[in-house]
Design a protein around this motif. Structure first.
Motif, PDB file in Angstrom:
ATOM      1  N   GLY A   3       0.815  -1.213   0.000  1.00 32.16           N
ATOM      2  CA  GLY A   3       0.000   0.000   0.000  1.00 32.16           C
ATOM      3  C   GLY A   3       0.848   1.261   0.000  1.00 32.16           C
ATOM      4  O   GLY A   3       0.529   2.244  -0.677  1.00 32.16           O
ATOM      5  N   PHE A   4       1.963   1.253   0.755  1.00 31.41           N
ATOM      6  CA  PHE A   4       2.861   2.399   0.799  1.00 31.41           C
ATOM      7  C   PHE A   4       3.503   2.635  -0.572  1.00 31.41           C
ATOM      8  O   PHE A   4       3.637   3.775  -1.021  1.00 31.41           O
ATOM      9  N   ILE A   5       3.892   1.545  -1.219  1.00 32.15           N
ATOM     10  CA  ILE A   5       4.526   1.654  -2.539  1.00 32.15           C
ATOM     11  C   ILE A   5       3.541   2.228  -3.558  1.00 32.15           C
ATOM     12  O   ILE A   5       3.883   3.110  -4.356  1.00 32.15           O
ATOM     13  N   ILE A   6       2.307   1.749  -3.509  1.00 25.94           N
ATOM     14  CA  ILE A   6       1.275   2.245  -4.429  1.00 25.94           C
ATOM     15  C   ILE A   6       1.006   3.722  -4.184  1.00 25.94           C
ATOM     16  O   ILE A   6       0.857   4.521  -5.122  1.00 25.94           O
ATOM     17  N   THR A   7       0.963   4.107  -2.913  1.00 20.71           N
ATOM     18  CA  THR A   7       0.731   5.508  -2.560  1.00 20.71           C
ATOM     19  C   THR A   7       1.866   6.393  -3.040  1.00 20.71           C
ATOM     20  O   THR A   7       1.640   7.481  -3.589  1.00 20.71           O
ATOM     21  N   ALA A   8       3.102   5.949  -2.833  1.00 27.32           N
ATOM     22  CA  ALA A   8       4.257   6.716  -3.287  1.00 27.32           C
ATOM     23  C   ALA A   8       4.256   6.850  -4.807  1.00 27.32           C
ATOM     24  O   ALA A   8       4.565   7.916  -5.354  1.00 27.32           O
ATOM     25  N   TYR A   9       3.871   5.762  -5.483  1.00 33.12           N
ATOM     26  CA  TYR A   9       3.801   5.817  -6.954  1.00 33.12           C
ATOM     27  C   TYR A   9       2.724   6.795  -7.414  1.00 33.12           C
ATOM     28  O   TYR A   9       2.908   7.517  -8.400  1.00 33.12           O
ATOM     29  N   ALA A  10       1.607   6.833  -6.695  1.00 34.06           N
ATOM     30  CA  ALA A  10       0.541   7.783  -7.034  1.00 34.06           C
ATOM     31  C   ALA A  10       1.048   9.215  -6.906  1.00 34.06           C
ATOM     32  O   ALA A  10       0.734  10.080  -7.741  1.00 34.06           O
ATOM     33  N   GLY A  11       1.849   9.478  -5.873  1.00 35.40           N
ATOM     34  CA  GLY A  11       2.433  10.812  -5.712  1.00 35.40           C
ATOM     35  C   GLY A  11       3.423  11.123  -6.814  1.00 35.40           C
ATOM     36  O   GLY A  11       3.462  12.239  -7.343  1.00 35.40           O
ATOM     37  N   LEU A  12       4.240  10.139  -7.188  1.00 30.01           N
ATOM     38  CA  LEU A  12       5.202  10.312  -8.268  1.00 30.01           C
ATOM     39  C   LEU A  12       4.479  10.633  -9.570  1.00 30.01           C
ATOM     40  O   LEU A  12       4.873  11.539 -10.321  1.00 30.01           O
ATOM     41  N   GLU A  13       3.414   9.902  -9.856  1.00 35.82           N
ATOM     42  CA  GLU A  13       2.632  10.133 -11.071  1.00 35.82           C
ATOM     43  C   GLU A  13       1.971  11.515 -11.051  1.00 35.82           C
ATOM     44  O   GLU A  13       1.882  12.193 -12.077  1.00 35.82           O
ATOM     45  N   HIS A  14       1.527  11.924  -9.866  1.00 38.32           N
ATOM     46  CA  HIS A  14       0.889  13.228  -9.701  1.00 38.32           C
ATOM     47  C   HIS A  14       1.840  14.358 -10.094  1.00 38.32           C
ATOM     48  O   HIS A  14       1.409  15.384 -10.637  1.00 38.32           O
ATOM     49  N   ALA A  15       3.119  14.171  -9.830  1.00 42.15           N
ATOM     50  CA  ALA A  15       4.109  15.202 -10.148  1.00 42.15           C
ATOM     51  C   ALA A  15       4.211  15.452 -11.648  1.00 42.15           C
ATOM     52  O   ALA A  15       4.648  16.526 -12.070  1.00 42.15           O
ATOM     53  N   PHE A  16       3.800  14.486 -12.461  1.00 41.15           N
ATOM     54  CA  PHE A  16       3.928  14.601 -13.910  1.00 41.15           C
ATOM     55  C   PHE A  16       2.678  15.169 -14.573  1.00 41.15           C
ATOM     56  O   PHE A  16       2.530  15.060 -15.789  1.00 41.15           O
ATOM     57  N   GLU A  17       1.794  15.772 -13.801  1.00 40.18           N
ATOM     58  CA  GLU A  17       0.640  16.440 -14.395  1.00 40.18           C
ATOM     59  C   GLU A  17       1.104  17.697 -15.126  1.00 40.18           C
ATOM     60  O   GLU A  17       2.128  18.293 -14.783  1.00 40.18           O
ATOM     61  N   ALA A  18       0.313  18.106 -16.138  1.00 45.16           N
ATOM     62  CA  ALA A  18       0.751  19.160 -17.064  1.00 45.16           C
ATOM     63  C   ALA A  18       1.136  20.457 -16.366  1.00 45.16           C
ATOM     64  O   ALA A  18       2.192  21.043 -16.668  1.00 45.16           O
ATOM     65  N   GLY A 183       3.104  12.709  -0.654  1.00 47.42           N
ATOM     66  CA  GLY A 183       3.972  13.867  -0.843  1.00 47.42           C
ATOM     67  C   GLY A 183       5.412  13.472  -1.133  1.00 47.42           C
ATOM     68  O   GLY A 183       6.066  14.072  -1.995  1.00 47.42           O
ATOM     69  N   LEU A 184       5.908  12.458  -0.443  1.00 47.99           N
ATOM     70  CA  LEU A 184       7.276  11.982  -0.702  1.00 47.99           C
ATOM     71  C   LEU A 184       7.395  11.442  -2.130  1.00 47.99           C
ATOM     72  O   LEU A 184       8.414  11.646  -2.800  1.00 47.99           O
ATOM     73  N   GLY A 185       6.342  10.790  -2.589  1.00 45.73           N
ATOM     74  CA  GLY A 185       6.334  10.311  -3.970  1.00 45.73           C
ATOM     75  C   GLY A 185       6.361  11.462  -4.960  1.00 45.73           C
ATOM     76  O   GLY A 185       7.050  11.393  -5.998  1.00 45.73           O
ATOM     77  N   SER A 186       5.627  12.540  -4.646  1.00 42.72           N
ATOM     78  CA  SER A 186       5.616  13.696  -5.548  1.00 42.72           C
ATOM     79  C   SER A 186       6.978  14.388  -5.570  1.00 42.72           C
ATOM     80  O   SER A 186       7.398  14.919  -6.605  1.00 42.72           O
ATOM     81  N   ILE A 187       7.681  14.388  -4.429  1.00 45.84           N
ATOM     82  CA  ILE A 187       9.033  14.949  -4.394  1.00 45.84           C
ATOM     83  C   ILE A 187       9.958  14.154  -5.302  1.00 45.84           C
ATOM     84  O   ILE A 187      10.736  14.717  -6.084  1.00 45.84           O
ATOM     85  N   MET A 188       9.860  12.844  -5.231  1.00 41.10           N
ATOM     86  CA  MET A 188      10.682  12.002  -6.096  1.00 41.10           C
ATOM     87  C   MET A 188      10.325  12.213  -7.564  1.00 41.10           C
ATOM     88  O   MET A 188      11.209  12.278  -8.436  1.00 41.10           O
ATOM     89  N   GLY A 189       9.021  12.342  -7.844  1.00 36.21           N
ATOM     90  CA  GLY A 189       8.601  12.572  -9.229  1.00 36.21           C
ATOM     91  C   GLY A 189       9.137  13.868  -9.781  1.00 36.21           C
ATOM     92  O   GLY A 189       9.612  13.936 -10.924  1.00 36.21           O
ATOM     93  N   MET A 190       9.092  14.920  -8.978  1.00 38.02           N
ATOM     94  CA  MET A 190       9.585  16.205  -9.449  1.00 38.02           C
ATOM     95  C   MET A 190      11.102  16.228  -9.515  1.00 38.02           C
ATOM     96  O   MET A 190      11.677  16.940 -10.343  1.00 38.02           O
TER      97      MET A 190
END
Length: 237
Positions: A3-18, A183-190
């Protein structure tokens, strides 16, 4: 754990929004150093996470009900920020690369009475020069700007995210933990996005300075037009 991995991935994907990509692309055009570019991405991600977490604390921890109309206005604020970023970047580009030079020369004129006098001419010439060394603004100020952009960007979509968390999570701690991991996932994505976007602006990668200027202009105009679209969608539709 899954669940944590999926959540982090969701944040990472969120960072790639237009809108996120346009904003960070506008930031890294000031850089010609990969290390500084990815730091911009990290600071953006931290600012973004701070805002989302603050909204989550209000809505999950304090049970505060925030109107959907308010979030529409906040989304429009993000659009306004994108317009500002695009215009600011264009203004900075042309101001930095437009130079004026003054040339003067003098010569002696003689008239029929054999009287000599000195005559001078002055010419002013302006031109667009190639991309010079990037911004002289201190790195600390640039990173603060990236953090501020992230703070504002966290307003966009934070309400919908928290509502989703409220519908899925059983306890306050579980909900806030989800937001933090997201949020940590979004940091990694950005971090990844800023590194990728910085590649065309590195002197060692792209030798054509005219092409660099063209990319900056295109990305800035996209920022302005997309920001205008976000404003229109949230305030007039």
């Amino acid at each position: 754990m899954i669940g944590f991995i999926i959540t982090a991935y969701a944040g990472l994907e969120h960072a790639f929004e237009a809108d996120h990509l346009l904003a960070v692309n506008s930031l890294v055009t000031n850089r010609n150093n990969l290390k500084e570019s990815v730091k911009d991405g990290i600071y953006w991600g931290i600012g973004h996470t701070v805002t989302i977490f603050a909204v989550a604390v209000l809505m999950i921890g304090f049970k505060l009900n925030i109107s959907e109309h308010l979030f529409s206005y906040l989304e429009a604020t993000v659009g306004l920020m994108l317009v500002f970023l695009g215009i600011y970047r264009l203004t900075k580009l042309f101001k930095k690369n437009t130079h004026s030079h003054t040339y003067s020369h003098s010569h002696t004129l003689s008239n029929s009475d054999s009287v000599s006098r000195l005559h001078s001419h002055t010419y002013v010439h302006s031109h667009i020069s190639p991309v010079s060394d990037h911004t002289h603004t201190s790195n600390s100020n640039s990173f603060k700007a990236a953090f501020g952009v992230g703070l504002v960007h966290g307003l966009a979509g934070s309400g919908a995210l928290v509502v989703l968390v409220l519908s899925q999570m059983k306890t306050t701690l579980e909900g806030l933990s989800y937001i933090l991991i997201f949020g940590l996932g979004s940091i990694m994505g950005m971090f990844i996005a800023s590194g990728l976007f910085s590649i065309p602006y590195g002197k060692s990668i792209m030798k054509s300075q005219k092409l660099q200027i063209g990319l900056i202009i295109v990305s800035s105009l996209l920022c302005v037009f997309y920001g205008g679209h976000v404003i229109y969608k949230n305030l007039f539709l």
